[in-house]
Design a protein around this motif. Structure first.
Motif, mmCIF file in Angstrom:
data_model
loop_
_atom_site.group_PDB
_atom_site.id
_atom_site.type_symbol
_atom_site.label_atom_id
_atom_site.label_comp_id
_atom_site.label_asym_id
_atom_site.label_seq_id
_atom_site.Cartn_x
_atom_site.Cartn_y
_atom_site.Cartn_z
ATOM 1 N N ASP A 53 -11.889 4.585 5.995
ATOM 2 C CA ASP A 53 -12.298 5.920 5.535
ATOM 3 C C ASP A 53 -13.645 6.286 6.151
ATOM 4 O O ASP A 53 -14.500 5.421 6.351
ATOM 5 N N THR A 67 0.851 -1.204 0.000
ATOM 6 C CA THR A 67 0.000 0.000 0.000
ATOM 7 C C THR A 67 0.883 1.249 0.000
ATOM 8 O O THR A 67 2.090 1.173 0.212
ATOM 9 N N SER A 68 0.247 2.394 -0.183
ATOM 10 C CA SER A 68 0.991 3.649 -0.345
ATOM 11 C C SER A 68 1.705 4.120 0.913
ATOM 12 O O SER A 68 2.590 4.966 0.850
ATOM 13 N N GLY A 69 1.279 3.643 2.069
ATOM 14 C CA GLY A 69 1.924 4.093 3.304
ATOM 15 C C GLY A 69 1.483 5.480 3.735
ATOM 16 O O GLY A 69 2.221 6.201 4.398
ATOM 17 N N THR A 70 0.245 5.856 3.389
ATOM 18 C CA THR A 70 -0.255 7.175 3.777
ATOM 19 C C THR A 70 -0.503 7.225 5.278
ATOM 20 O O THR A 70 -0.266 8.224 5.933
ATOM 21 N N THR A 71 -0.991 6.134 5.832
ATOM 22 C CA THR A 71 -1.362 6.143 7.246
ATOM 23 C C THR A 71 -0.361 5.405 8.127
ATOM 24 O O THR A 71 -0.522 5.381 9.338
ATOM 25 N N GLN A 84 -9.184 0.910 -3.214
ATOM 26 C CA GLN A 84 -7.940 0.794 -2.456
ATOM 27 C C GLN A 84 -7.076 -0.316 -3.026
ATOM 28 O O GLN A 84 -7.576 -1.182 -3.751
ATOM 29 N N THR A 85 -5.811 -0.320 -2.636
ATOM 30 C CA THR A 85 -4.945 -1.446 -2.982
ATOM 31 C C THR A 85 -5.649 -2.742 -2.558
ATOM 32 O O THR A 85 -5.642 -3.742 -3.282
ATOM 33 N N ARG A 87 -9.732 9.957 5.632
ATOM 34 C CA ARG A 87 -9.334 8.871 6.521
ATOM 35 C C ARG A 87 -9.940 9.064 7.901
ATOM 36 O O ARG A 87 -9.939 10.187 8.418
ATOM 37 N N ASP A 102 -15.420 9.846 -10.344
ATOM 38 C CA ASP A 102 -14.535 9.855 -9.179
ATOM 39 C C ASP A 102 -14.623 8.459 -8.586
ATOM 40 O O ASP A 102 -15.632 8.084 -8.010
ATOM 41 N N THR A 103 -13.567 7.680 -8.768
ATOM 42 C CA THR A 103 -13.622 6.275 -8.365
ATOM 43 C C THR A 103 -12.902 6.069 -7.039
ATOM 44 O O THR A 103 -11.733 6.380 -6.907
HETATM 45 P P1 ATP Z 1 -1.897 2.983 3.547
HETATM 46 O O1 ATP Z 1 -3.036 2.021 3.520
HETATM 47 O O2 ATP Z 1 -0.565 2.303 3.517
HETATM 48 O O3 ATP Z 1 -2.015 4.021 4.600
HETATM 49 P P2 ATP Z 1 -3.170 4.232 1.283
HETATM 50 O O4 ATP Z 1 -4.443 3.958 2.008
HETATM 51 O O5 ATP Z 1 -2.962 5.625 0.768
HETATM 52 O O6 ATP Z 1 -1.910 3.815 2.169
HETATM 53 P P3 ATP Z 1 -3.908 3.078 -1.226
HETATM 54 O O7 ATP Z 1 -4.461 1.721 -1.254
HETATM 55 O O8 ATP Z 1 -3.018 3.502 -2.348
HETATM 56 O O9 ATP Z 1 -3.040 3.232 0.071
HETATM 57 O O10 ATP Z 1 -5.072 4.158 -1.153
HETATM 58 C C1 ATP Z 1 -6.402 3.867 -0.791
HETATM 59 C C2 ATP Z 1 -6.998 5.065 -0.080
HETATM 60 O O11 ATP Z 1 -6.945 6.221 -0.928
HETATM 61 C C3 ATP Z 1 -8.439 4.946 0.296
HETATM 62 O O12 ATP Z 1 -8.620 4.244 1.509
HETATM 63 C C4 ATP Z 1 -8.874 6.410 0.405
HETATM 64 O O13 ATP Z 1 -8.517 6.968 1.653
HETATM 65 C C5 ATP Z 1 -8.072 7.069 -0.685
HETATM 66 N N1 ATP Z 1 -8.870 7.178 -1.918
HETATM 67 C C6 ATP Z 1 -8.680 6.510 -3.071
HETATM 68 N N2 ATP Z 1 -9.559 6.905 -4.021
HETATM 69 C C7 ATP Z 1 -10.346 7.831 -3.442
HETATM 70 C C8 ATP Z 1 -11.455 8.626 -3.896
HETATM 71 N N3 ATP Z 1 -11.902 8.538 -5.133
HETATM 72 N N4 ATP Z 1 -12.016 9.468 -3.000
HETATM 73 C C9 ATP Z 1 -11.545 9.582 -1.740
HETATM 74 N N5 ATP Z 1 -10.505 8.880 -1.269
HETATM 75 C C10 ATP Z 1 -9.899 8.013 -2.096
#
Ligand code: ATP
Ligand code: MG
Length: 649
Positions: A499, A263-267, A414-415, A514, A410-411
């Motif tokens: 989310d 995953t992106s590592g946002t959280t 998640q990974t 989030r 707007d889709t």
């Molecule tokens: P990590 O899980 O490691 O913290 P991440 O959640 O950013 O990183 P991804 O799987 O790349 O990893 O991203 C999924 C997240 O991105 C979703 O849970 C949501 O928070 C956000 N997201 C993706 N698309 C949308 C969208 N269209 N609207 C709102 N949020 C979105």
């Protein structure tokens, strides 16, 4: 953990009238959507026939070992055969699979039959290196055709790939290789980014000092000098180029692992998400057809890097299972000039553009004069993914890129979900900028409160997925306990996405950001997305990130970081604070607004609010290993120190 509570979607929640998206004729029909809502398993049973199976399934779903799903039980297939060979067998070998555009301007055209030869050669080469079904292979490449070829060669062999984004460091590469136990790495000497050759092979060499790597397959892209370890390192042209273009695809079980994607590592620390074959391919193929609305003569351009799940699902697997023609671009949007993307759209007649809000907001910052110079009339659908798209950015995208003709989808996904989950459906849904609308056919979601009860119209809570879906993750690699705990325990067997979301009066869903980012100001829960969208609605602001920082009187206070549009005169900070107060209410008024040149983002382009929170609270910043540009943080820390003294209250 913060919990979102009642929330009213902003005024923009009213649909654009007259409804714009009804105007187009699209693949998915309302009756089909309704039928899927009635009986989702029957829908997926039927969607399974979108792909070719060697052996058909005997049951659509086995959920008896929840949360471990088995989709299309007993079915067997070869994913690469589905994405390549069968199109050639159907007489479409001359159809272009990819128009590749390198950043320096070099181009390559790959037809499906050419691609079939290349994938077979690469599969034979991996075989020669000892790769067998089940072995993991790491791919660390720029956005060049070999990235797609390498992924499909792995899929052909049943060897799960883990693609590591080419911008990651040797450490990030090593930790992923170690976690998934890959012994073979496919890389390049380097790639082109921002007008310069940037090396990749040295990072693999460095990673090899930390983890055991048996073989490295190296594509020559930039021609730069590389270090070489005889016996371990092999040039792609020498090893792959000399193989036979014939390779018989073997069928694997529908649940055979296809890839591990971090995953992106946002959280926090990235999770190694495991995806398998049959269900994943069915849902990505079905959504590429129904949501991206792919038709035979389309030219799709999904701008994601193949190092992210979006590149996996909507460059490689979904579109290719549909036999689509696509654009693959190596570089950045501003090299050698800021019109690069629009030049590509014009040149190849791109019909669908699928990108991320971070890119759209960058184009807003640069101004509409740039796209105005190009003929973008081939575009008929625009998509967004990765973060919420602020209503203002949605309108800008539709107007200045889509000429006010195209639906904007707007889709949300998640990974972990593997494929699109929430989105407006072209031709069916009325557009509400900022809303994620509802689930794709065959998917069931809900917004629930703390007790797990569905919330009513106008209320907010947590986004959950209530039924298993075909492209769902099967586990976290090496950490099944984290898999159960992160996603399945909070709401008793339903999937917790992490989310926050709200339902509006029509029952449509809005993603609020989030759950960890939700702010609590004087007992009021505030959505980051909503306040950021209010800031972006100000004519001077291109991008905004807000966080809740500790505050002695209110518990938390809103701190906003904004990037201004280049054409705009710098507004005064007080004006921006007032703007938020008048758009949302005095409670949301930021304590502090900082105009900054850049925001900390993950390599996939998402704002890392947790780092901003650390900055706003003036403490040591947390895990920043997935941060795109470390200097952004140093800069922000300095700005924050300077500004705090003068902070307005
Ligand atoms: P990590 O899980 O490691 O913290 P991440 O959640 O950013 O990183 P991804 O799987 O790349 O990893 O991203 C999924 C997240 O991105 C979703 O849970 C949501 O928070 C956000 N997201 C993706 N698309 C949308 C969208 N269209 N609207 C709102 N949020 C979105
Ligand atoms: Mg996540």
């Amino acid at each position: 953990m913060n919990h979102p509570t009642p929330y009213t979607p902003p005024a923009a929640a009213s649909p654009i009238r007259p409804p714009l998206d009804f105007a187009i004729e699209a693949n998915l029909q309302t009756e089909e959507v309704l039928r899927a809502a009635d009986d989702r398993l029957a829908y997926w049973d039927q969607e399974a026939s979108r792909i070719s199976w060697q052996q058909p399934h005997t049951r659509v779903l086995d959920w008896s070992d929840a949360p471990h799903a088995r989709w299309f039980v007993d079915g067997t297939l070869n994913v690469a055969y589905n994405c390549v060979d069968r199109h050639v067998e159907a007489g479409r070998g001359d159809k272009v699979a990819f128009h590749f555009v390198g950043e320096p301007g070099d181009t390559r055209t790959l037809t499906y039959s050419r691609l079939k030869d290349e994938v077979c050669r690469a599969a034979n080469a991996l075989n020669a290196l000892g790769v067998e079904a089940g072995d993991r292979v790491a791919i660390y490449l720029p956005m060049i055709p070999e990235a797609v070829i390498a992924m499909l060669a792995c899929a052909r062999l049943g060897a799960p790939h883990t693609v590591v984004f080419g911008g990651f460091s040797a450490d990030a590469l090593a930790s992923r290789i170690e976690d998934c136990g890959a012994r073979v790495v496919i890389t390049a000497d380097g790639g082109y980014r921002r007008g310069v050759a940037s090396a990749l092979k040295p990072a693999v060499d460095e990673a090899a000092t930390k983890v055991e790597i048996d073989h490295v397959l190296v594509v020559r892209r930039t021609g730069e000098q590389v270090d070489w370890v005889d016996g371990r390192d092999h040039w792609w042209t020498e090893l792959v180029g000399t193989q036979s273009p014939v390779h018989a695809p073997q069928a694997f079980d529908a649940e055979h692992p296809l890839f591990i994607m971090y995953t992106s590592g946002t959280t926090g620390r990235p999770k190694g998400i495991l995806h398998t074959s049959g269900g994943y391919l069915v849902q990505t193929a079905a959504t590429a057809w129904g949501v991206l609305d792919l038709r035979d003569d389309d030219v799709l351009w999904c701008t994601a890097d193949v190092g992210w799940v979006t590149g996996h699902s909507y460059i490689v697997y979904g579109p290719m299972a549909n036999g689509a023609t696509q654009v693959l671009y190596e570089g950045t949007p501003d090299t050698p000039h800021r019109g690069r993307w629009w030049e590509i759209v014009e040149r190849y007649g791109v019909t669908q553009l699928y990108t991320a809000p971070t890119a759209i907001r960058t184009f807003m910052k640069w101004g509409e004069k740039v796209p105005e110079q190009y003929d973008l009339s081939s575009l008929r659908l625009l998509g967004s993914v990765g973060e919420s798209i602020n209503p203002e950015a949605h309108r800008w995208y539709r107007r200045h890129i889509g000429g006010d003709r195209t639906p904007v989808i707007d889709t949300w996904w998640q990974t972990e979900t593997g494929a699109q989950m929430l989105t407006p459906i072209p031709g069916i849904t009325e557009a509400k900028p900022g809303a994620a609308h509802g689930p794709v056919p065959g998917v069931s979601v809900d917004v629930v409160d703390d007790a797990g009860e569905s919330v009513g119209p106008g209320e907010s809570g947590y986004l959950v997925i209530t039924e298993p879906w075909p492209a769902m993750l099967r586990t976290i690699w090496n950490d099944d306990a984290r898999f159960r705990e992160t996603y399945w325990e909070r709401f008793g067997g339903r999937y917790f996405a992490g989310d926050g979301a709200a339902r509006d009066q029509d029952g449509d869903i809005w993603v609020l950001g989030r759950v960890d980012d939700v702010m609590n100001v004087s007992g009021h829960r505030l959505s980051t997305t909503e306040i950021e969208s209010a800031l972006v609605a100000h004519p001077a602001v291109a991008e905004a990130a807000v966080v809740g920082a500790d505050d002695e009187t209110t518990g938390q206070a809103v701190v906003a970081f904004v990037i201004l549009r280049e054409s705009a005169a710098a507004p005064d900070v007080e004006e921006l604070r007032q703007h938020v107060a008048s758009e949302i209410g005095p409670i949301a008024k930021p304590r502090q607004v900082l105009a900054v040149p850049e925001l900390p983002k993950t390599r996939s382009g998402k704002i890392m609010r947790r780092l901003l929170r650390d900055i706003a609270e003036q403490r040591e910043v947390g895990d920043a290993t997935t941060l795109a540009d470390a200097s952004v943080i140093e800069h922000l820390v300095r700005e924050q120190r300077g500004a705090t003294a003068a902070a307005t209250r």
